[in-house]
Design a protein around this motif. Structure first.
Motif, mmCIF file in Angstrom:
data_model
loop_
_atom_site.group_PDB
_atom_site.id
_atom_site.type_symbol
_atom_site.label_atom_id
_atom_site.label_comp_id
_atom_site.label_asym_id
_atom_site.label_seq_id
_atom_site.Cartn_x
_atom_site.Cartn_y
_atom_site.Cartn_z
ATOM 1 N N PHE B 118 0.658 -1.161 0.034
ATOM 2 C CA PHE B 118 0.535 -0.044 0.145
ATOM 3 C C PHE B 118 0.812 1.685 -0.140
ATOM 4 O O PHE B 118 1.770 1.340 0.433
ATOM 5 C CB PHE B 118 -0.957 0.166 1.116
ATOM 6 N N GLN B 119 0.156 2.358 -0.671
ATOM 7 C CA GLN B 119 1.077 3.847 -0.301
ATOM 8 C C GLN B 119 1.092 4.187 1.062
ATOM 9 O O GLN B 119 2.736 4.299 1.424
ATOM 10 C CB GLN B 119 0.070 4.589 -0.369
ATOM 11 N N LYS B 120 0.852 3.909 2.377
ATOM 12 C CA LYS B 120 1.848 4.281 3.619
ATOM 13 C C LYS B 120 2.325 2.747 4.198
ATOM 14 O O LYS B 120 1.198 1.615 4.072
ATOM 15 C CB LYS B 120 0.918 4.654 4.289
ATOM 16 N N SER B 121 3.489 2.850 4.122
ATOM 17 C CA SER B 121 3.665 1.397 4.748
ATOM 18 C C SER B 121 2.889 0.784 5.550
ATOM 19 O O SER B 121 2.921 1.635 6.812
ATOM 20 C CB SER B 121 5.339 1.611 5.695
ATOM 21 N N ASN B 122 2.980 -0.356 6.546
ATOM 22 C CA ASN B 122 1.579 -0.707 7.421
ATOM 23 C C ASN B 122 2.977 -1.806 8.744
ATOM 24 O O ASN B 122 1.501 -2.972 7.936
ATOM 25 C CB ASN B 122 0.427 -0.858 7.017
ATOM 26 N N PRO B 123 3.353 -1.939 8.306
ATOM 27 C CA PRO B 123 3.801 -2.767 9.327
ATOM 28 C C PRO B 123 3.219 -3.612 10.590
ATOM 29 O O PRO B 123 2.589 -2.449 10.711
ATOM 30 C CB PRO B 123 5.709 -2.312 9.202
ATOM 31 N N PHE B 124 3.057 -4.935 10.568
ATOM 32 C CA PHE B 124 2.765 -4.976 12.191
ATOM 33 C C PHE B 124 3.954 -4.885 12.610
ATOM 34 O O PHE B 124 4.665 -4.197 13.005
ATOM 35 C CB PHE B 124 2.303 -6.365 11.670
ATOM 36 N N PRO B 125 2.719 -4.207 14.257
ATOM 37 C CA PRO B 125 3.404 -4.084 15.457
ATOM 38 C C PRO B 125 4.534 -5.028 15.920
ATOM 39 O O PRO B 125 3.842 -5.822 17.166
ATOM 40 C CB PRO B 125 2.047 -3.647 16.709
ATOM 41 N N GLU B 130 9.003 -11.193 12.038
ATOM 42 C CA GLU B 130 8.005 -11.858 12.913
ATOM 43 C C GLU B 130 6.829 -11.163 11.080
ATOM 44 O O GLU B 130 6.217 -11.586 11.457
ATOM 45 C CB GLU B 130 7.007 -11.239 14.118
ATOM 46 N N ASN B 131 7.437 -9.556 11.454
ATOM 47 C CA ASN B 131 6.071 -9.354 10.199
ATOM 48 C C ASN B 131 6.840 -10.011 9.450
ATOM 49 O O ASN B 131 5.441 -10.712 8.153
ATOM 50 C CB ASN B 131 6.558 -7.806 9.615
ATOM 51 N N VAL B 132 7.854 -10.650 8.317
ATOM 52 C CA VAL B 132 8.416 -11.284 7.463
ATOM 53 C C VAL B 132 7.233 -12.586 7.320
ATOM 54 O O VAL B 132 6.666 -13.150 6.181
ATOM 55 C CB VAL B 132 8.945 -11.416 7.312
ATOM 56 N N ALA B 133 7.606 -13.408 8.883
ATOM 57 C CA ALA B 133 7.403 -14.902 8.523
ATOM 58 C C ALA B 133 5.472 -14.661 8.807
ATOM 59 O O ALA B 133 5.526 -16.283 8.400
ATOM 60 C CB ALA B 133 7.991 -15.414 10.055
ATOM 61 N N TYR B 134 4.884 -13.388 9.139
ATOM 62 C CA TYR B 134 3.256 -13.590 9.472
ATOM 63 C C TYR B 134 2.541 -14.574 8.940
ATOM 64 O O TYR B 134 2.169 -15.081 8.842
ATOM 65 C CB TYR B 134 3.228 -12.509 9.545
ATOM 66 N N GLN B 179 12.505 1.984 4.749
ATOM 67 C CA GLN B 179 12.695 0.377 5.048
ATOM 68 C C GLN B 179 11.392 0.122 5.555
ATOM 69 O O GLN B 179 11.419 -1.517 5.070
ATOM 70 C CB GLN B 179 13.842 0.940 6.008
ATOM 71 N N GLN B 180 10.581 0.715 6.019
ATOM 72 C CA GLN B 180 9.602 -0.057 6.288
ATOM 73 C C GLN B 180 8.488 -0.996 5.122
ATOM 74 O O GLN B 180 7.532 -0.979 5.493
ATOM 75 C CB GLN B 180 8.557 0.652 7.252
ATOM 76 N N GLN B 181 8.582 0.442 4.065
ATOM 77 C CA GLN B 181 8.332 0.045 3.049
ATOM 78 C C GLN B 181 9.332 -1.347 2.321
ATOM 79 O O GLN B 181 8.161 -2.211 1.654
ATOM 80 C CB GLN B 181 8.186 1.278 1.720
ATOM 81 N N ARG B 182 9.830 -1.654 2.454
ATOM 82 C CA ARG B 182 10.589 -2.350 1.564
ATOM 83 C C ARG B 182 10.116 -3.757 2.294
ATOM 84 O O ARG B 182 10.036 -4.592 2.088
ATOM 85 C CB ARG B 182 12.492 -2.544 1.528
ATOM 86 N N LEU B 183 10.094 -3.572 3.695
ATOM 87 C CA LEU B 183 9.633 -4.691 4.749
ATOM 88 C C LEU B 183 8.000 -5.455 4.165
ATOM 89 O O LEU B 183 8.150 -6.151 3.951
ATOM 90 C CB LEU B 183 9.878 -4.314 6.652
ATOM 91 N N CYS B 184 7.429 -4.579 4.193
ATOM 92 C CA CYS B 184 5.892 -4.475 3.366
ATOM 93 C C CYS B 184 6.527 -5.521 2.598
ATOM 94 O O CYS B 184 5.889 -6.487 2.136
ATOM 95 C CB CYS B 184 5.475 -3.178 3.677
#
Lengths: 220, 278
Positions: B118-125, B130-134, B179-184
């Motif tokens: 999405f437009q705004k990076s939305n990593p989980f808390p 864990e974000n990538v493994a989710y 970085q958050q956007q690349r994490l998403c």
């Protein structure tokens, strides 16, 4: 009118001013030859300085607009065509200077024969330049294509002039110096026509987005 | 399109007499990934997409451009049925993924195949790891070493591994916006999607972070079909193989990107990309 359009218009006017100078230089260089008129040569030299200055101004403005406005579509084609036409016009100006220099060299020599073919070739070349500039102003791709097909006629005239001059040199070695000058003049006129052809190709690209360089079918 | 040579008009907008079957036939011939046929879309009583037909080639980047409210994001969301999360929406028409009707397959499986960023990076808390493994865990993958391997691979594919490998268990919120956007993107890649949808992924990023994402897309496209919605036309010009222009819910023009930006066939496209629109 948006600021960008005002700047594009400014660029268009500069390019037309420069093309006017180049047209005048070509005409005067041939007049210098025909009329044996040194004043015309001086004017060609004065024009040359202005043409060189304008070439830099047009390049600078085009680069600035490309950089700051990041234009697309017709605006992008106009700017890329302008940069190329600018270059062709400057080279045409150089050829006019070459012709004027040869005119000086010929000024103090007796004419080997009445001047007919060179002025005729110059007329055709000048008309090609006028047509391609009209095509640019009117965004007329058909007129530009007309220039593309006329270039062969110029080449043909140059070949005839060459052949005639070679025969003359064989029979009259004392005229070699004059004949070489005339050959150079024919060569410079032919190069001017080549640059007019380049401009005509750029006009087709500007209007239609079609690249007709080195593609004989697309030029028709 | 009179000025274009035949080879330049590789993919056109199907006319009214074209059927979705034509798209399927072409997909099998010229490696199309998604074929959209006569798609209409409604938010309640309001129709926002009108008869969109479009063929998205496999393992290419397709950019969708157009003014705000033209329907490009709605179109993008339809491609993995994200619109169904909004009440009162209705999509009619066909969307085929590899020739398969996306409305006839399980939505979870569809979204595994067609990921979205999405437009705004939305990593989980949660932590970076864990974000990538989710996505793997909710897909019931339990083998920890396999998960760790996929997390690393995904972070590498998203060009983030070198920056985070020493603090994978820090909160995702400790990362910069880029970085958050690349994490998403890494999170989306973890389930190995065939198609990646991106909705203005760089609009909140600085030019350095934007350049990294664009480079990343150019790397990813060898293994994944990418569809990106962007307001930044230079971005579309830099990364996309094909570009579609939307206006008032209609697809005005679709073609190779350099044709769209050098010599568009439609006046509306020309006016929009030269800023003479409106």
């Amino acid at each position: 009118m948006r600021h960008f359009e005002i700047r594009l218009d400014e660029l268009r006017k500069k390019l037309l001013e420069m093309s006017g100078l180049v047209e005048s230089s070509i005409y005067r260089s041939v007049q210098a030859l025909v009329e044996k008129d040194e004043a015309q040569v001086r004017m060609v030299m004065e024009n040359e300085e202005r043409i060189n200055r304008m070439q830099i101004e047009i390049d600078d403005l085009s680069t600035e607009l490309l950089l700051l406005q990041q234009p697309m579509a017709a605006d992008l084609r106009f700017l890329t065509a302008t940069i190329k036409i600018n270059n062709d016009l400057e080279r045409m100006g150089d050829h006019a200077v070459n012709i004027a220099e040869r005119a000086i060299s010929l000024m103090h020599e007796p004419l080997i024969k009445p001047l007919v073919d060179i002025p005729q070739m110059a007329n055709l070349v000048e008309s090609l330049l006028r047509k391609c500039l009209d095509a640019f102003v009117r965004k007329d791709a058909n007129l530009a294509r007309n220039v593309l097909t006329s270039d062969d006629e110029v080449d043909h005239m140059r070949d005839n002039i060459y052949n005639e001059l070679v025969s003359y040199m064989e029979s009259e070695p004392s005229a070699i110096r004059s004949c070489v000058d005339f050959m150079f003049i024919a060569r410079n006129l032919e190069r001017i026509a080549d640059h007019a052809t380049n401009i005509a190709e750029d006009v087709v690209f500007l209007v239609e987005g079609a690249d007709v360089r080195h593609r004989s079918e697309a030029r028709k | 399109m009179g000025n274009l040579t035949e080879s330049e008009v590789i993919i056109g907008v199907p006319g009214p007499d074209r059927t979705i079957q034509d798209s399927v036939n072409e997909a099998s011939k010229s490696a199309l990934k998604i074929a959209v046929g006569h798609l209409n879309f409604h938010y309640g009583p309001r129709q926002v997409l009108f008869d969109i037909s479009l063929e998205i080639p496999d393992r290419k980047i397709t950019a969708l451009i157009g003014p705000s409210g033209c329907g490009k994001s709605t179109f993008l969301r339809t491609l993995n049925r994200m619109h169904e999360t909004v009440n009162g929406t209705r999509a009619e028409g066909e969307v085929l993924l590899d020739g398969q009707d996306i409305f006839a397959i399980d939505v979870v499986r569809l979204r595994r195949r067609v990921g979205m960023v999405f437009q705004k990076s939305n990593p989980f808390p949660k932590s970076i790891f864990e974000n990538v493994a989710y996505g793997l865990k909710i897909n019931r993958m339990a083998n920890r070493s396999a998960i760790a391997e996929i997390v690393e691979k995904s972070l590498r594919r998203a060009a983030l591994w070198d920056e985070v490998k020493d603090h994978l268990h820090k909160s995702a919120y400790s990362l910069s916006g880029g970085q958050q956007q690349r994490l998403c993107i890494a999170r989306a890649l973890a389930v190995d999607p065939e198609v990646l949808l991106l909705d203005e992924p760089c609009s909140a990023l600085d030019p350095v972070a934007t350049a990294k994402i664009e480079d990343l897309l150019l790397d990813l496209v060898s293994s994944c079909t990418i569809v990106i919605v962007t307001h930044n036309m230079q971005q579309a010009a830099r990364v996309a193989d094909y570009t579609g222009f939307f206006l008032l819910g209609k697809l005005i023009e679709f073609n190779k990107t350099d044709v769209i930006f050098k010599n568009p066939a439609q006046k509306e496209t020309e006016d929009y990309i030269t800023g003479r629109f409106g």
